[in-house]
Design an enzyme around this catalytic site. Structure first.
Site, PDB file in Angstrom:
ATOM      1  N   SER A  62       0.717  -1.278   0.035  1.00 37.94           N
ATOM      2  CA  SER A  62      -0.088  -0.048   0.134  1.00 37.94           C
ATOM      3  C   SER A  62       1.036   1.354  -0.227  1.00 37.94           C
ATOM      4  O   SER A  62       1.986   1.294   0.447  1.00 37.94           O
ATOM      5  CB  SER A  62      -0.853   0.140   1.358  1.00 37.94           C
ATOM      6  OG  SER A  62      -1.734  -1.338   1.121  1.00 37.94           O
TER       7      SER A  62
HETATM    8  N1  SAM Z   1      -0.863  -5.081   4.396  1.00 36.32           N
HETATM    9  C1  SAM Z   1      -0.144  -5.441   2.926  1.00 36.32           C
HETATM   10  C2  SAM Z   1       1.197  -5.110   3.012  1.00 36.32           C
HETATM   11  O1  SAM Z   1       1.577  -4.254   3.776  1.00 36.32           O
HETATM   12  O2  SAM Z   1       2.073  -5.326   2.073  1.00 36.32           O
HETATM   13  C3  SAM Z   1      -0.608  -4.918   1.619  1.00 36.32           C
HETATM   14  C4  SAM Z   1      -2.139  -5.759   1.414  1.00 36.32           C
HETATM   15  S1  SAM Z   1      -2.418  -5.953  -0.233  1.00 36.32           S
HETATM   16  C5  SAM Z   1      -3.053  -4.608  -0.342  1.00 36.32           C
HETATM   17  C6  SAM Z   1      -3.948  -6.849  -0.023  1.00 36.32           C
HETATM   18  C7  SAM Z   1      -3.634  -8.388   0.378  1.00 36.32           C
HETATM   19  O3  SAM Z   1      -4.883  -9.059   1.051  1.00 36.32           O
HETATM   20  C8  SAM Z   1      -3.419  -9.203  -0.620  1.00 36.32           C
HETATM   21  O4  SAM Z   1      -2.079  -9.760  -0.520  1.00 36.32           O
HETATM   22  C9  SAM Z   1      -4.337 -10.301  -0.715  1.00 36.32           C
HETATM   23  O5  SAM Z   1      -3.799 -11.461  -1.301  1.00 36.32           O
HETATM   24  C10 SAM Z   1      -4.955 -10.395   0.648  1.00 36.32           C
HETATM   25  N2  SAM Z   1      -6.162 -10.843   0.598  1.00 36.32           N
HETATM   26  C11 SAM Z   1      -7.218 -10.637  -0.029  1.00 36.32           C
HETATM   27  N3  SAM Z   1      -8.322 -11.342   0.528  1.00 36.32           N
HETATM   28  C12 SAM Z   1      -8.051 -12.031   1.508  1.00 36.32           C
HETATM   29  C13 SAM Z   1      -8.540 -12.758   2.426  1.00 36.32           C
HETATM   30  N4  SAM Z   1      -9.961 -13.339   2.496  1.00 36.32           N
HETATM   31  N5  SAM Z   1      -7.817 -13.264   3.599  1.00 36.32           N
HETATM   32  C14 SAM Z   1      -6.604 -12.868   3.827  1.00 36.32           C
HETATM   33  N6  SAM Z   1      -5.978 -12.159   2.926  1.00 36.32           N
HETATM   34  C15 SAM Z   1      -6.730 -11.599   1.600  1.00 36.32           C
END
Ligand code: SAM
Length: 217
Positions: A62
């Site tokens: 992000s």
């Molecule tokens: N917090 C992260 C970082 O510091 O790099 C950025 C997160 S990225 C914007 C969103 C993440 O949410 C992705 O890695 C995606 O695979 C994960 N994601 C999406 N749906 C999810 C779910 N139901 N459970 C866990 N992770 C999920």
């Protein structure tokens, strides 16, 4: 001092302080964590850019300002057990690990979770625990949590996640259509939930049982 510390300082001053983030502990954490360590070498030059950056697995790290803003919204004092949904690169989890007692972070893509675990271990962060699975239903075996941060966009607030928020706790979550969401803060006071909307944001979808299921638009 490391080779990126000047860039990091500039990022904090021009992108984060300049946009109104004031929590001194959040600013200190953002000044500390080497963001380039969360990106592949060919993307290091983008580590301090004022935007989200594509990382491995077509997922994103992000925008620095958004990390700082969401973290400030959590109002961490240092004593909390925090759940993060969407480990991604592990950058946000590292920030949280500096500001809270314990961090539980769940990611649906196993390879991302494993890479993040390795990064946090290399940085000596021992108070973060990694889980793989559908975080749209929270992490029931370790609930309740004092704070919950969802770092993917949800079509609506998952009831399961809200039910895992402790009394006096806060949930920070992007809610809305796939293209753009509102950053919402849900504060639990006994049986009541107070909702504050913090403005527009844009995240990859929360995919899962209580998130986007593929056919929804
Ligand atoms: N917090 C992260 C970082 O510091 O790099 C950025 C997160 S990225 C914007 C969103 C993440 O949410 C992705 O890695 C995606 O695979 C994960 N994601 C999406 N749906 C999810 C779910 N139901 N459970 C866990 N992770 C999920």
């Amino acid at each position: 001092m490391d080779s990126h510390s000047a860039e990091r300082e500039r990022m904090v001053e021009t992108q984060i302080v300049a946009r109104g983030i004031r929590d001194a502990r959040v600013l200190s954490a953002m000044r500390t964590v080497p963001r380039e360590r969360f990106l592949p070498p060919d993307r290091h030059s983008l580590a301090y850019a004022d935007r989200a950056v594509e990382a491995a697995g077509a997922q994103t790290i992000s925008q620095p300002y958004m990390v700082a803003r969401m973290t400030e919204c959590l109002a961490l004092a240092g004593t909390e057990r925090v759940l993060e949904v969407g480990t991604g690169t592990g950058y946000q989890a590292t920030i949280l690990s500096l500001l809270a007692r314990e961090v539980f972070t769940i990611e649906r893509i196993p390879d991302l979770s494993e890479a993040a675990r390795t990064r946090l271990a290399a940085l000596g962060r021992a108070n973060a625990h990694f889980f793989t699975g559908d975080g749209s239903v929270g992490l029931p075996p370790h609930a309740p949590f004092d704070r919950i941060l969802v770092t993917a966009g949800a079509p609506r607030v998952p009831g399961a996640i809200l039910s895992q928020l402790a009394d006096g706790g806060r949930l920070v979550i992007p809610v809305g259509p796939r293209e753009e969401q509102d950053l919402e803060v849900h504060a639990r006071e006994g049986a009541a939930i107070r909702v504050t909307r913090m403005g527009p944001c844009r995240f990859v979808p929360l995919v899962g049982e209580q998130g986007w299921r593929g056919t929804e638009t």
